[in-house]
Design a protein around this motif. Structure first.
Motif, mmCIF file in Angstrom:
data_model
loop_
_atom_site.group_PDB
_atom_site.id
_atom_site.type_symbol
_atom_site.label_atom_id
_atom_site.label_comp_id
_atom_site.label_asym_id
_atom_site.label_seq_id
_atom_site.Cartn_x
_atom_site.Cartn_y
_atom_site.Cartn_z
ATOM 1 N N LEU A 1 0.852 -1.190 0.000
ATOM 2 C CA LEU A 1 0.000 0.000 0.000
ATOM 3 C C LEU A 1 0.886 1.238 0.000
ATOM 4 O O LEU A 1 1.758 1.384 0.865
ATOM 5 N N ARG A 2 0.675 2.110 -0.975
ATOM 6 C CA ARG A 2 1.372 3.399 -1.037
ATOM 7 C C ARG A 2 0.329 4.509 -0.925
ATOM 8 O O ARG A 2 -0.625 4.536 -1.700
ATOM 9 N N LYS A 3 0.556 5.397 0.046
ATOM 10 C CA LYS A 3 -0.418 6.461 0.281
ATOM 11 C C LYS A 3 0.273 7.650 0.947
ATOM 12 O O LYS A 3 0.973 7.486 1.954
ATOM 13 N N ASP A 4 0.113 8.835 0.351
ATOM 14 C CA ASP A 4 0.676 10.075 0.909
ATOM 15 C C ASP A 4 2.179 9.955 1.156
ATOM 16 O O ASP A 4 2.701 10.414 2.179
ATOM 17 N N GLY A 5 2.880 9.326 0.214
ATOM 18 C CA GLY A 5 4.326 9.196 0.355
ATOM 19 C C GLY A 5 4.765 8.138 1.349
ATOM 20 O O GLY A 5 5.976 8.017 1.624
ATOM 21 N N MET A 6 3.849 7.371 1.891
ATOM 22 C CA MET A 6 4.182 6.312 2.856
ATOM 23 C C MET A 6 3.877 4.949 2.240
ATOM 24 O O MET A 6 3.120 4.842 1.274
ATOM 25 N N LYS A 7 4.463 3.904 2.837
ATOM 26 C CA LYS A 7 4.315 2.573 2.253
ATOM 27 C C LYS A 7 4.178 1.517 3.345
ATOM 28 O O LYS A 7 4.836 1.570 4.384
ATOM 29 N N LEU A 8 3.305 0.530 3.078
ATOM 30 C CA LEU A 8 3.141 -0.647 3.932
ATOM 31 C C LEU A 8 3.333 -1.896 3.096
ATOM 32 O O LEU A 8 2.933 -1.939 1.933
ATOM 33 N N ILE A 9 3.928 -2.916 3.712
ATOM 34 C CA ILE A 9 4.031 -4.243 3.090
ATOM 35 C C ILE A 9 3.265 -5.212 3.981
ATOM 36 O O ILE A 9 3.473 -5.242 5.196
ATOM 37 N N LEU A 10 2.386 -6.000 3.385
ATOM 38 C CA LEU A 10 1.589 -6.960 4.135
ATOM 39 C C LEU A 10 1.782 -8.355 3.547
ATOM 40 O O LEU A 10 1.444 -8.608 2.382
ATOM 41 N N VAL A 11 2.334 -9.261 4.343
ATOM 42 C CA VAL A 11 2.527 -10.649 3.932
ATOM 43 C C VAL A 11 1.482 -11.492 4.648
ATOM 44 O O VAL A 11 1.407 -11.489 5.884
ATOM 45 N N THR A 12 0.646 -12.203 3.902
ATOM 46 C CA THR A 12 -0.455 -12.960 4.496
ATOM 47 C C THR A 12 -0.183 -14.453 4.406
ATOM 48 O O THR A 12 0.336 -14.952 3.405
ATOM 49 N N TYR A 13 -0.539 -15.165 5.467
ATOM 50 C CA TYR A 13 -0.483 -16.624 5.479
ATOM 51 C C TYR A 13 -1.723 -17.107 6.227
ATOM 52 O O TYR A 13 -1.730 -17.184 7.452
ATOM 53 N N VAL A 14 -2.775 -17.358 5.479
ATOM 54 C CA VAL A 14 -4.079 -17.741 6.012
ATOM 55 C C VAL A 14 -4.572 -16.645 6.964
ATOM 56 O O VAL A 14 -4.976 -15.586 6.520
ATOM 57 N N ASP A 15 -4.502 -16.875 8.285
ATOM 58 C CA ASP A 15 -4.996 -15.878 9.233
ATOM 59 C C ASP A 15 -3.878 -15.133 9.943
ATOM 60 O O ASP A 15 -4.129 -14.358 10.861
ATOM 61 N N ASP A 16 -2.626 -15.365 9.538
ATOM 62 C CA ASP A 16 -1.475 -14.652 10.107
ATOM 63 C C ASP A 16 -1.004 -13.587 9.134
ATOM 64 O O ASP A 16 -0.775 -13.869 7.950
ATOM 65 N N LEU A 17 -0.813 -12.363 9.646
ATOM 66 C CA LEU A 17 -0.387 -11.251 8.813
ATOM 67 C C LEU A 17 0.896 -10.654 9.374
ATOM 68 O O LEU A 17 1.018 -10.448 10.587
ATOM 69 N N GLN A 18 1.839 -10.355 8.475
ATOM 70 C CA GLN A 18 3.044 -9.619 8.850
ATOM 71 C C GLN A 18 2.945 -8.225 8.243
ATOM 72 O O GLN A 18 2.939 -8.078 7.020
ATOM 73 N N LEU A 19 2.868 -7.221 9.097
ATOM 74 C CA LEU A 19 2.764 -5.827 8.655
ATOM 75 C C LEU A 19 4.137 -5.182 8.791
ATOM 76 O O LEU A 19 4.677 -5.064 9.892
ATOM 77 N N ILE A 20 4.701 -4.741 7.661
ATOM 78 C CA ILE A 20 6.059 -4.202 7.628
ATOM 79 C C ILE A 20 6.010 -2.753 7.164
ATOM 80 O O ILE A 20 5.396 -2.443 6.131
ATOM 81 N N TYR A 21 6.671 -1.876 7.919
ATOM 82 C CA TYR A 21 6.619 -0.453 7.587
ATOM 83 C C TYR A 21 7.760 0.294 8.266
ATOM 84 O O TYR A 21 8.335 -0.166 9.265
ATOM 85 N N ASP A 22 8.100 1.451 7.706
ATOM 86 C CA ASP A 22 9.089 2.331 8.318
ATOM 87 C C ASP A 22 8.461 3.007 9.538
ATOM 88 O O ASP A 22 7.273 3.336 9.536
ATOM 89 N N LYS A 23 9.283 3.206 10.553
ATOM 90 C CA LYS A 23 8.768 3.812 11.780
ATOM 91 C C LYS A 23 8.145 5.181 11.511
ATOM 92 O O LYS A 23 7.183 5.582 12.168
ATOM 93 N N GLU A 24 8.682 5.896 10.541
ATOM 94 C CA GLU A 24 8.143 7.210 10.199
ATOM 95 C C GLU A 24 6.779 7.120 9.526
ATOM 96 O O GLU A 24 6.080 8.130 9.391
ATOM 97 N N HIS A 25 6.418 5.925 9.080
ATOM 98 C CA HIS A 25 5.120 5.718 8.431
ATOM 99 C C HIS A 25 4.125 5.061 9.391
ATOM 100 O O HIS A 25 3.181 4.403 8.963
ATOM 101 N N GLY A 26 4.344 5.246 10.695
ATOM 102 C CA GLY A 26 3.471 4.649 11.700
ATOM 103 C C GLY A 26 2.031 5.104 11.597
ATOM 104 O O GLY A 26 1.103 4.348 11.920
ATOM 105 N N ALA A 27 1.813 6.346 11.121
ATOM 106 C CA ALA A 27 0.446 6.853 10.990
ATOM 107 C C ALA A 27 -0.348 6.026 9.993
ATOM 108 O O ALA A 27 -1.535 5.728 10.210
ATOM 109 N N LEU A 28 0.304 5.628 8.898
ATOM 110 C CA LEU A 28 -0.387 4.811 7.900
ATOM 111 C C LEU A 28 -0.661 3.416 8.450
ATOM 112 O O LEU A 28 -1.726 2.836 8.190
ATOM 113 N N ALA A 29 0.259 2.892 9.224
ATOM 114 C CA ALA A 29 0.050 1.577 9.841
ATOM 115 C C ALA A 29 -1.117 1.622 10.815
ATOM 116 O O ALA A 29 -1.947 0.694 10.853
ATOM 117 N N ASP A 30 -1.205 2.673 11.591
ATOM 118 C CA ASP A 30 -2.327 2.813 12.531
ATOM 119 C C ASP A 30 -3.646 2.935 11.785
ATOM 120 O O ASP A 30 -4.669 2.367 12.206
#
Length: 463
Positions: free
Chosen positions: A288-317
């Motif tokens: 996901l790219r939004k407002d200059g920020m980026k998230l990476i989401l790796v899914t494995y059935v019901d387990d999700l790994q959310l990866i992001y830069d600390k400066e992009h914490g607002a987008l993660a929230d």
């Protein structure tokens, strides 16, 4: 038998015998399979039991006891191999190790010392199902096709062996479903080990945050694709009390053949709708790219790994807020344990160590190999395995256990142990018709991992 001098006082214990077993009698030759502690007799010929533990060798007993289905490849009963987990007796102090049996049915639940914990888990599961409106109680109609259900149980632990949850899950017996009538498609994509490792490597190199999210009762968020009815399960009084009613499914119950596919479609549609884009050929990793920020989401059935830069914490929230509006999630915090892999991060030096030490120890204990003498290599140097002759072939019980054990080694090799890849690949060629020499080679692999339990792979910034 050994001769002894008569004595007025009988011995306190019978004398130990070192004599070898007698040749099989004609009646034994006609028998399909008989087992002793250190030998396996089949079709009139004697061969060594392939995976007899050192402790069993020392026992020296030759008593044959008929006590239900037997795992002849290790000369122990299946109940000694299956359904047992080693945990810490005190989750707060990490105290003495103890073994707990995971029940296979309600009869074992009611006889279990942890019956209160299991019944509480059943109650929690049913409350969640009713809250989600998973099924609707309807009158049974003559000739109505129904699918049986049951509860399955699991003790969940963390990487240190501490109990985190007694889990009960209501599942449909999907093997009663008929293709074309009860389902058509069943394929569901999941992230491969390559995708998971790539995400960890990227996060390590750029010092990104990795959060572990768990979707509660994930499959139950997917609407069912056709009309299906299930029977009540033993363990829940309301569902099993009346034979006049059945339950019409509104959502995909665990155990249905199409349930993983329906959940994967539901999750994918939601992520695409809020702006994510699927990447890679698997379709289970999203960006996901939004407002200059980026998230990476790796899914494995019901387990999700959310990866992001600390400066992009607002987008993660923002993402976690939107996600929780649609699904119930548990934030497990920073990633430390996933799919049997323990992740140890050193943020200062930008390294991530991935190990399956606890999984290896569990395998060694499961198959009675905890005290095996280690070997320095997984295979003998220059060894070339060949097809087994008819006399060397394992019987059905031995071959089944061989495949199960090799599958465990292959999973280790896939996730964190590339040093096992060659041995696993070599043995996999003979998985259909394994012989005694293949079993001996497999045992050597277990000897190797016995001495390398803490091995793993390390990702470093700049690698």
């Amino acid at each position: 038998p050994m001769e002894s001098t008569p004595s007025a006082t009988p011995p306190k214990s019978p004398p130990k015998s070192t004599a070898q077993p007698e040749p099989p009698s004609p009646s034994t030759q006609q028998s399909n399979l008989h087992s002793t502690a250190g030998m396996t007799l089949r079709s009139g010929r004697v061969k060594r039991a392939l995976f007899t533990t050192a402790k069993e060798k020392m026992a020296g007993t030759s008593t044959v006891v008929d006590n239900g289905p037997k795992c002849r490849v290790r000369n122990c009963y299946l109940s000694d191999v299956k359904g047992t987990i080693t945990v810490n007796s005190d989750s707060k102090t990490g105290g003495v190790k103890m073994k707990l049996h995971t029940p296979n049915n309600m009869k074992e639940v009611r006889a279990s010392p942890q019956v209160n914990e299991w019944m509480a888990a059943i109650k929690k599961e049913m409350e969640g199902l009713h809250e989600k409106g998973v099924f609707t109680k309807v009158k049974r109609v003559p000739g109505m096709r129904t699918i049986p259900t049951r509860f399955v149980f699991k003790i969940k632990t963390d990487q240190n062996g501490n109990i985190t949850k007694y889990k009960a899950r209501l599942v449909a017996k999907g093997f009663f479903q008929q293709k074309g009538t009860d389902f058509t498609e069943s394929y569901a994509p999941t992230s491969s080990a390559v995708a998971i490792r790539a995400a960890i490597a990227i996060a390590t190199a750029y010092d990104l945050e990795i959060e572990h999210l768990d979707v509660t009762q994930a499959f139950l968020n997917a609407k069912i694709d056709r009309e299906l009815h299930v029977e009540g399960a033993d363990g829940d009084e309301e569902m099993s009390s009346s034979r006049d009613f059945v339950y019409k499914l509104n959502f995909a119950l665990y155990g249905l053949i199409q349930a993983p596919m329906l959940w994967a479609k539901t999750l994918r549609e939601f992520l695409l709708n809020i702006g994510f884009r699927a990447v890679g050929y698997e379709g289970s990793t999203f960006v996901l790219r939004k407002d200059g920020m980026k998230l990476i989401l790796v899914t494995y059935v019901d387990d999700l790994q959310l990866i992001y830069d600390k400066e992009h914490g607002a987008l993660a929230d923002w993402f976690k807020t939107e996600f929780s509006k649609r699904f119930n999630i548990t934030n497990e915090g920073s990633l430390t344990w996933h799919l049997g892999v323990h992740y140890i991060r050193d943020r200062e030096n930008r390294t991530t160590f991935c190990t399956q030490k606890r999984s290896v120890e569990a395998l060694l204990e499961k198959y009675g190999f905890s005290n095996l003498k280690p070997r320095d290599t997984p295979m003998v140097a220059g060894e070339q395995l060949t097809k087994a002759t008819d006399d060397e072939l394992l019987d059905d019980a031995e071959a089944t256990l061989f495949r199960e054990m090799l599958g465990s080694i292959m999973y280790l090799a896939t996730m964190t142990r590339p040093d096992l890849s060659y041995a696993a690949g070599s043995l996999a060629k003979f998985m259909q018709k394994p012989g005694q020499k293949h079993a001996e080679a497999l045992k050597r692999v277990f000897r190797y991992i016995s001495g390398t339990r803490g091995y793993g792979i390390t990702f470093r910034s700049g690698d």
